[in-house]
Design an enzyme around this catalytic site. Structure first.
Site, PDB file in Angstrom:
ATOM      1  N   SER A  63       1.946 -38.372 -57.833  1.00  0.00           N
ATOM      2  CA  SER A  63       3.075 -39.144 -58.375  1.00  0.00           C
ATOM      3  C   SER A  63       3.577 -40.259 -57.465  1.00  0.00           C
ATOM      4  CB  SER A  63       4.245 -38.216 -58.683  1.00  0.00           C
ATOM      5  OG  SER A  63       4.136 -37.775 -60.006  1.00  0.00           O
ATOM      6  N   LYS A  93       3.036 -43.660 -58.629  1.00  0.00           N
ATOM      7  CA  LYS A  93       3.874 -44.248 -59.686  1.00  0.00           C
ATOM      8  C   LYS A  93       4.740 -45.397 -59.158  1.00  0.00           C
ATOM      9  CE  LYS A  93       4.078 -39.887 -62.253  1.00  0.00           C
ATOM     10  NZ  LYS A  93       4.809 -38.647 -62.493  1.00  0.00           N
ATOM     11  N   TYR A 115      -5.024 -43.675 -65.247  1.00  0.00           N
ATOM     12  CA  TYR A 115      -3.905 -42.935 -64.636  1.00  0.00           C
ATOM     13  C   TYR A 115      -4.411 -41.826 -63.712  1.00  0.00           C
ATOM     14  CZ  TYR A 115       0.080 -39.757 -64.273  1.00  0.00           C
ATOM     15  OH  TYR A 115       1.074 -38.925 -63.796  1.00  0.00           O
ATOM     16  N   TYR A 141      11.681 -35.663 -58.439  1.00  0.00           N
ATOM     17  CA  TYR A 141      11.699 -34.879 -59.686  1.00  0.00           C
ATOM     18  C   TYR A 141      13.153 -34.548 -60.056  1.00  0.00           C
ATOM     19  CZ  TYR A 141       6.790 -34.494 -58.413  1.00  0.00           C
ATOM     20  OH  TYR A 141       5.497 -34.788 -58.053  1.00  0.00           O
ATOM     21  N   VAL A 198       2.615 -34.035 -56.443  1.00  0.00           N
ATOM     22  CA  VAL A 198       2.226 -32.623 -56.485  1.00  0.00           C
ATOM     23  C   VAL A 198       1.094 -32.269 -55.506  1.00  0.00           C
ATOM     24  CG1 VAL A 198       3.045 -32.105 -58.815  1.00  0.00           C
ATOM     25  CG2 VAL A 198       0.716 -32.959 -58.487  1.00  0.00           C
TER      26      VAL A 198
HETATM   27  N1  GLU Z   1      -1.379 -36.528 -61.686  1.00  0.00           N
HETATM   28  C1  GLU Z   1      -0.241 -35.679 -61.788  1.00  0.00           C
HETATM   29  C2  GLU Z   1       0.156 -35.467 -63.247  1.00  0.00           C
HETATM   30  O1  GLU Z   1       0.286 -36.379 -63.965  1.00  0.00           O
HETATM   31  C3  GLU Z   1       0.886 -36.263 -61.008  1.00  0.00           C
HETATM   32  C4  GLU Z   1       2.088 -35.380 -61.057  1.00  0.00           C
HETATM   33  C5  GLU Z   1       2.956 -35.476 -59.857  1.00  0.00           C
HETATM   34  O2  GLU Z   1       2.520 -35.689 -58.727  1.00  0.00           O
HETATM   35  O3  GLU Z   1       4.151 -35.313 -60.081  1.00  0.00           O
HETATM   36  O4  GLU Z   1       0.342 -34.362 -63.678  1.00  0.00           O
END
Ligand code: GLU
Length: 310
Positions: free
Chosen positions: A66, A69, A194, A246, A264
């Site tokens: 994430s 992002k 993604y 989060y 994650v």
């Molecule tokens: N690739 C992970 C997903 O989309 C990233 C989630 C994360 O790191 O919060 O589930």
């Protein structure tokens, strides 16, 4: 600028937090991530003056997950401008788990609440310019190469395909958004881009440098080149504060007070104006998805060196 944190202090702190690595669980919903060892810890700081300090397994690579992002958002803003991006993705924290779907139905017309939850991040990846998934990811990688001055950074095909094969929720989010015209083009291709974006691999030193670039208002600390505009860097850091950790972002703001984004894989990047970038890695996660050791270390740093922005 606050005092610098020495290597000796980082060594000592890593040993203090090591036992907490067993309080959490390594993410296993992406099968390739489950292989990571909870005690493989690392930390790095890239200071505002360009100097660095790191400790632990600071050469080991982990995937951004994430954290990508934030970087993808900066690129999508540069590609499309602010109005285009925020017509399609909101600016408000959700307070829900990162892959939650139910808020998508509450907004009419449908719009993901912010670019840090999966729905918003998938929409952002969809906006990055590039005809094919590989072109989008290639552009994102070039952007990261520019930010780190390191052209060796790649994505892990193993982690990307492990996620692609099991990303049923992310597929569901994309199909829902396709139905409501939030995203266009092929769902499978956006998911391909993604999952590769999330599987980009860095070590803590490279990640701390990325944090430092955001902290330095988008300017590279070595060359002084403006890689991201000050305004876009500020937008990204604001999302780090409001939604970066989060649905624990509020508690993190109170306890730590550093603009930060976690993933994650167990990595966290922090970005502090006039201080620099901080990266912490510890793969065991708490129930919200944040690195247990990462949270402990950042809290210790913030308290001891008075780093909170508030
Ligand atoms: N690739 C992970 C997903 O989309 C990233 C989630 C994360 O790191 O919060 O589930």
């Amino acid at each position: 600028m606050s005092d610098k944190i020495s290597k000796e202090v980082l060594t000592e702190w890593l040993e203090i937090v090591r036992p907490f690595a067993h309080d959490g669980h390594v993410a296993d919903y992406i099968p390739a991530l489950a292989k990571k060892h909870p005690e493989d810890l690392a930390v790095a700081i890239h200071y505002h003056d360009g100097t660095t300090v790191s400790e632990g397994r600071d050469e080991d690579c982990f995937t951004l997950q994430s954290i990508s992002k934030v970087i993808a958002l900066a690129l999508a803003l540069m590609d499309n401008g602010e109005d285009y991006v925020f017509e399609r993705v909101g600016m408000e924290p959700s307070g829900d788990p990162f892959h939650s779907i139910y808020r998508l139905e509450q907004h009419n017309p449908s719009k993901p609440l912010n670019p840090m939850i999966n729905a918003g991040a998938l929409a952002v990846t969809n906006m990055i310019h590039g005809v094919t998934p590989d072109e989008k990811v290639g552009r994102l990688l070039s952007f990261i190469h520019e930010m780190t001055d390191d052209h060796s950074i790649r994505h892990s095909e193993e982690v990307a395909s492990s996620e692609f094969e099991t990303a049923f929720l992310n597929r569901a989010l994309l199909y829902y958004m396709k139905q409501h015209q939030v995203v266009d083009g092929s769902v499978e291709e956006t998911l391909d881009a993604y999952t590769k974006q999330c599987a980009i691999e860095v070590n803590v030193k490279q990640l701390a440098r990325i944090g430092a670039l955001f902290a330095n208002e988008g300017r590279d600390l070595d060359s002084n080149r403006q890689i991201i505009s000050k305004h876009f860097a500020r937008i990204c850091k604001t999302f780090m504060v409001t939604c970066g950790m989060y649905d624990a972002s509020g508690a993190f703001a109170i306890k730590v007070g550093i603009p930060a984004k976690s993933g994650v894989s167990g990595a966290v990047v922090g970005s502090l104006n006039k201080f620099g970038g901080i990266a912490v890695y510890g793969p065991a996660l708490d129930e919200k998805g944040n690195s247990v050791v990462g949270l402990k270390l950042l809290e210790m740093m913030s308290n001891r060196y008075d780093l909170s922005i508030f």
